[in-house]
Design a protein around this motif. Sequence first.
Motif, PDB file in Angstrom:
ATOM      1  N   HIS A 183      -8.142   9.496  -2.914  1.00 53.50           N
ATOM      2  CA  HIS A 183      -9.411   9.785  -2.243  1.00 53.50           C
ATOM      3  C   HIS A 183     -10.167  10.912  -2.940  1.00 53.50           C
ATOM      4  O   HIS A 183     -11.299  11.214  -2.570  1.00 53.50           O
ATOM      5  CB  HIS A 183      -9.162  10.177  -0.782  1.00 53.50           C
ATOM      6  CG  HIS A 183      -8.550   9.079   0.019  1.00 53.50           C
ATOM      7  ND1 HIS A 183      -7.215   9.025   0.308  1.00 53.50           N
ATOM      8  CD2 HIS A 183      -9.091   7.976   0.558  1.00 53.50           C
ATOM      9  CE1 HIS A 183      -6.962   7.941   1.015  1.00 53.50           C
ATOM     10  NE2 HIS A 183      -8.089   7.280   1.179  1.00 53.50           N
ATOM     11  N   GLY A 191       3.754   8.942   0.327  1.00 51.83           N
ATOM     12  CA  GLY A 191       4.461   9.527   1.476  1.00 51.83           C
ATOM     13  C   GLY A 191       5.797   8.808   1.682  1.00 51.83           C
ATOM     14  O   GLY A 191       6.033   7.731   1.117  1.00 51.83           O
ATOM     15  N   GLY A 192       6.667   9.424   2.506  1.00 52.75           N
ATOM     16  CA  GLY A 192       8.021   8.908   2.667  1.00 52.75           C
ATOM     17  C   GLY A 192       8.063   7.466   3.158  1.00 52.75           C
ATOM     18  O   GLY A 192       8.891   6.665   2.701  1.00 52.75           O
ATOM     19  N   ASP A 193       7.169   7.124   4.076  1.00 50.20           N
ATOM     20  CA  ASP A 193       7.248   5.787   4.684  1.00 50.20           C
ATOM     21  C   ASP A 193       6.949   4.696   3.663  1.00 50.20           C
ATOM     22  O   ASP A 193       7.705   3.733   3.510  1.00 50.20           O
ATOM     23  CB  ASP A 193       6.274   5.678   5.863  1.00 50.20           C
ATOM     24  CG  ASP A 193       6.489   6.788   6.871  1.00 50.20           C
ATOM     25  OD1 ASP A 193       7.632   7.259   6.960  1.00 50.20           O
ATOM     26  OD2 ASP A 193       5.524   7.174   7.547  1.00 50.20           O
ATOM     27  N   SER A 194       5.818   4.873   2.976  1.00 51.52           N
ATOM     28  CA  SER A 194       5.446   3.781   2.061  1.00 51.52           C
ATOM     29  C   SER A 194       6.334   3.771   0.810  1.00 51.52           C
ATOM     30  O   SER A 194       6.572   2.713   0.227  1.00 51.52           O
ATOM     31  CB  SER A 194       3.960   3.835   1.703  1.00 51.52           C
ATOM     32  OG  SER A 194       3.570   5.097   1.267  1.00 51.52           O
ATOM     33  N   VAL A 198      -0.293  -0.661  -4.743  1.00 52.48           N
ATOM     34  CA  VAL A 198      -1.631  -0.076  -4.911  1.00 52.48           C
ATOM     35  C   VAL A 198      -1.663   1.301  -4.237  1.00 52.48           C
ATOM     36  O   VAL A 198      -1.058   1.491  -3.186  1.00 52.48           O
ATOM     37  CB  VAL A 198      -2.728  -1.007  -4.323  1.00 52.48           C
ATOM     38  CG1 VAL A 198      -2.592  -1.182  -2.825  1.00 52.48           C
ATOM     39  CG2 VAL A 198      -4.120  -0.503  -4.674  1.00 52.48           C
ATOM     40  N   SER A 252       1.163   5.281  -0.549  1.00 47.26           N
ATOM     41  CA  SER A 252       0.432   6.541  -0.694  1.00 47.26           C
ATOM     42  C   SER A 252       1.252   7.576  -1.453  1.00 47.26           C
ATOM     43  O   SER A 252       0.705   8.544  -1.959  1.00 47.26           O
ATOM     44  CB  SER A 252       0.100   7.093   0.693  1.00 47.26           C
ATOM     45  OG  SER A 252       1.303   7.360   1.395  1.00 47.26           O
ATOM     46  N   VAL A 292      -4.464   4.595  -3.402  1.00 47.12           N
ATOM     47  CA  VAL A 292      -5.864   5.035  -3.456  1.00 47.12           C
ATOM     48  C   VAL A 292      -5.890   6.558  -3.540  1.00 47.12           C
ATOM     49  O   VAL A 292      -5.293   7.244  -2.705  1.00 47.12           O
ATOM     50  CB  VAL A 292      -6.628   4.569  -2.195  1.00 47.12           C
ATOM     51  CG1 VAL A 292      -8.081   5.023  -2.254  1.00 47.12           C
ATOM     52  CG2 VAL A 292      -6.547   3.054  -2.050  1.00 47.12           C
ATOM     53  N   ASN A 321      -0.770  15.785   7.124  1.00 49.80           N
ATOM     54  CA  ASN A 321       0.010  15.151   8.199  1.00 49.80           C
ATOM     55  C   ASN A 321       0.456  16.169   9.246  1.00 49.80           C
ATOM     56  O   ASN A 321       0.988  15.802  10.289  1.00 49.80           O
ATOM     57  CB  ASN A 321       1.249  14.447   7.629  1.00 49.80           C
ATOM     58  CG  ASN A 321       0.867  13.129   6.973  1.00 49.80           C
ATOM     59  OD1 ASN A 321      -0.217  12.609   7.228  1.00 49.80           O
ATOM     60  ND2 ASN A 321       1.740  12.612   6.130  1.00 49.80           N
ATOM     61  N   ARG A 325     -10.671   3.533   1.934  1.00 47.11           N
ATOM     62  CA  ARG A 325      -9.373   3.065   1.414  1.00 47.11           C
ATOM     63  C   ARG A 325      -9.208   1.578   1.696  1.00 47.11           C
ATOM     64  O   ARG A 325      -8.813   0.801   0.851  1.00 47.11           O
ATOM     65  CB  ARG A 325      -8.271   3.871   2.087  1.00 47.11           C
ATOM     66  CG  ARG A 325      -6.884   3.418   1.757  1.00 47.11           C
ATOM     67  CD  ARG A 325      -5.884   4.447   2.173  1.00 47.11           C
ATOM     68  NE  ARG A 325      -5.564   4.454   3.585  1.00 47.11           N
ATOM     69  CZ  ARG A 325      -5.610   5.519   4.368  1.00 47.11           C
ATOM     70  NH1 ARG A 325      -5.991   6.683   3.900  1.00 47.11           N
ATOM     71  NH2 ARG A 325      -5.286   5.447   5.643  1.00 47.11           N
ATOM     72  N   ALA A 375       0.870  -1.183   0.000  1.00 49.61           N
ATOM     73  CA  ALA A 375       0.000   0.000   0.000  1.00 49.61           C
ATOM     74  C   ALA A 375       0.902   1.227   0.000  1.00 49.61           C
ATOM     75  O   ALA A 375       1.605   1.492   0.974  1.00 49.61           O
ATOM     76  CB  ALA A 375      -0.887  -0.013   1.229  1.00 49.61           C
ATOM     77  N   ILE A 416       1.760  -2.572   4.819  1.00 48.60           N
ATOM     78  CA  ILE A 416       1.367  -1.189   5.096  1.00 48.60           C
ATOM     79  C   ILE A 416       2.572  -0.496   5.723  1.00 48.60           C
ATOM     80  O   ILE A 416       3.292  -1.108   6.511  1.00 48.60           O
ATOM     81  CB  ILE A 416       0.196  -1.182   6.116  1.00 48.60           C
ATOM     82  CG1 ILE A 416      -0.975  -2.025   5.628  1.00 48.60           C
ATOM     83  CG2 ILE A 416      -0.234   0.220   6.468  1.00 48.60           C
ATOM     84  CD1 ILE A 416      -1.937  -1.360   4.730  1.00 48.60           C
ATOM     85  N   GLY A 417       2.746   0.798   5.419  1.00 53.00           N
ATOM     86  CA  GLY A 417       3.971   1.491   5.846  1.00 53.00           C
ATOM     87  C   GLY A 417       3.913   2.149   7.214  1.00 53.00           C
ATOM     88  O   GLY A 417       4.494   3.222   7.384  1.00 53.00           O
ATOM     89  N   HIS A 418       3.231   1.552   8.182  1.00 55.56           N
ATOM     90  CA  HIS A 418       3.227   2.153   9.520  1.00 55.56           C
ATOM     91  C   HIS A 418       4.605   2.014  10.171  1.00 55.56           C
ATOM     92  O   HIS A 418       5.213   0.949  10.118  1.00 55.56           O
ATOM     93  CB  HIS A 418       2.198   1.458  10.424  1.00 55.56           C
ATOM     94  CG  HIS A 418       0.790   1.879  10.126  1.00 55.56           C
ATOM     95  ND1 HIS A 418      -0.212   0.972   9.863  1.00 55.56           N
ATOM     96  CD2 HIS A 418       0.231   3.106  10.045  1.00 55.56           C
ATOM     97  CE1 HIS A 418      -1.333   1.641   9.637  1.00 55.56           C
ATOM     98  NE2 HIS A 418      -1.093   2.931   9.732  1.00 55.56           N
TER      99      HIS A 418
END
Length: 427
Positions: free
Chosen positions: A63, A37-40, A59, A35, A61, A193, A108, A33, A126-128
């Motif tokens: 929004h 953003g830097g993490d993912s 993937v 987005s 999404v 964020n 999402r 997943a 997931i990039g948590h």
Amino acid sequence: MSVTKASADLAEQFSRALHELGVVKPQSVIGLAVSGGGDSIAMMHMAARAVDPKRLRAVSVDHGLRPEASTEIALVVGQAQELGIAHTALGWDWDRKGNLQGAARQGRWAAMHDWAAQTGIDALLIGHTEDDQLETLLMRLARGSGIDGLTAMARVDLRDGLRVGRPLLGFARDALRDWLRAEQIGWCDDPSNDDPRFDRVRARQMYAQLETLGLTRKRLLQTIDHMQAAQRSLRVAARDFARLHVRQDAGDLIFDPVALDLSKDDAPRRVMAAAISWVASRTYKPRFESLIARVEQLRKGQKVTLAGCVLLPLRGGGARILREAAATLPYTRPTGCTLASMGIRWDQRWHLDGPVKDGLRVQALGDAGLRDCPDWRQCAMPQVSLLASPSVWLGDRLIAAPLAGLSNGWSAQIVADFHSGAFGIED
Ligand SMILES: Nc1ncnc2c1ncn2[C@@H]1O[C@H](COP(=O)(O)OP(=O)(O)OP(=O)(O)O)[C@@H](O)[C@H]1O
């Protein structure tokens, strides 16, 4: 340490963390997943070094809420292409109901869940990050959460039948940003964020202040570890309790009167919540107070509906949770499936592939009646065979595919053993 060395170290650390999740198996297809953003973005690049990119599917999404979102997705598309990872962009329409962030998260998730089912994804990453983990803990503390809530996010969990992995939970957001800079990889910063209207953003700001009181990252993570250990013990207690007080009957679950006394002890509550998740085939995380209130109604002899499940009071004081009533829910059944509930006709030939864990039992139905096959590999049923082209998946436990035709009058079903991992309380 040189920048290149530090960079290689972080990527290697990621590879280890990813493999330790246990979701990457030979031949498995892994979803990402992303987005933008830097993490993912970091997760996608590191995953492409840890696993053959041909087995990865990204993937994103959109929004449709921010004009920049399409630019962010374009960035992901370009990078995925360079890495040799297939990418899908999904849309989402807000029906203007509920709170925007919550609705976006739910929308999402639903879109990604459907995509994963259609694409044959075995696990979705997931990039948590560690920062997200700490923010989650603070947000849960603010809500007065119990032990489960204070375990924050699990490295791996099963959500509505889809295995979700969080390989970055041990990585600080800043370290990932440094890695991206060193590798000269671009990412997008989502301005929401930093928007203090959102709980998570305020939790982040609060955390910065708490650190000055000595409430350090390390100590908060320690608390999460303690909570996770406590949760494991409680699950074992719940499993033992379920063995004594709950049984299966024709696919339904029968709770004896003791199992309906949720007010005093953790085990009955946990068992009831797990049973409802199991029957409804979707994650059900109740507020225990509201669960207790509903089960009180049941104890007074009233029929109750919970998360789409029908609970009927029994004359002797117990209750029956109906499986069939929940079977029409539009969810992939993670466990406890019959072939019929997966849309496979009972009179079709079928086969199994992949690891069948404890708790999934193959039963063969023939003229001689129902036969249990404790180990499906040894199963005498003639139709059971291994084949490499799965068409139906259930979490990462089982893949079944219908084949045409049936000889000698056998049909089959797959049932989950209520008292084991399939039920969810041993996960
Ligand atoms: N629009 C999206 N499309 C795909 N995945 C998403 C999307 N939004 C969030 N995610 C996934 O959920 C994770 C956590 O979401 P969160 O909103 O905290 O992340 P973010 O700030 O948007 O991006 P990132 O975590 O990548 O920096 C992301 O890392 C990503 O894996």
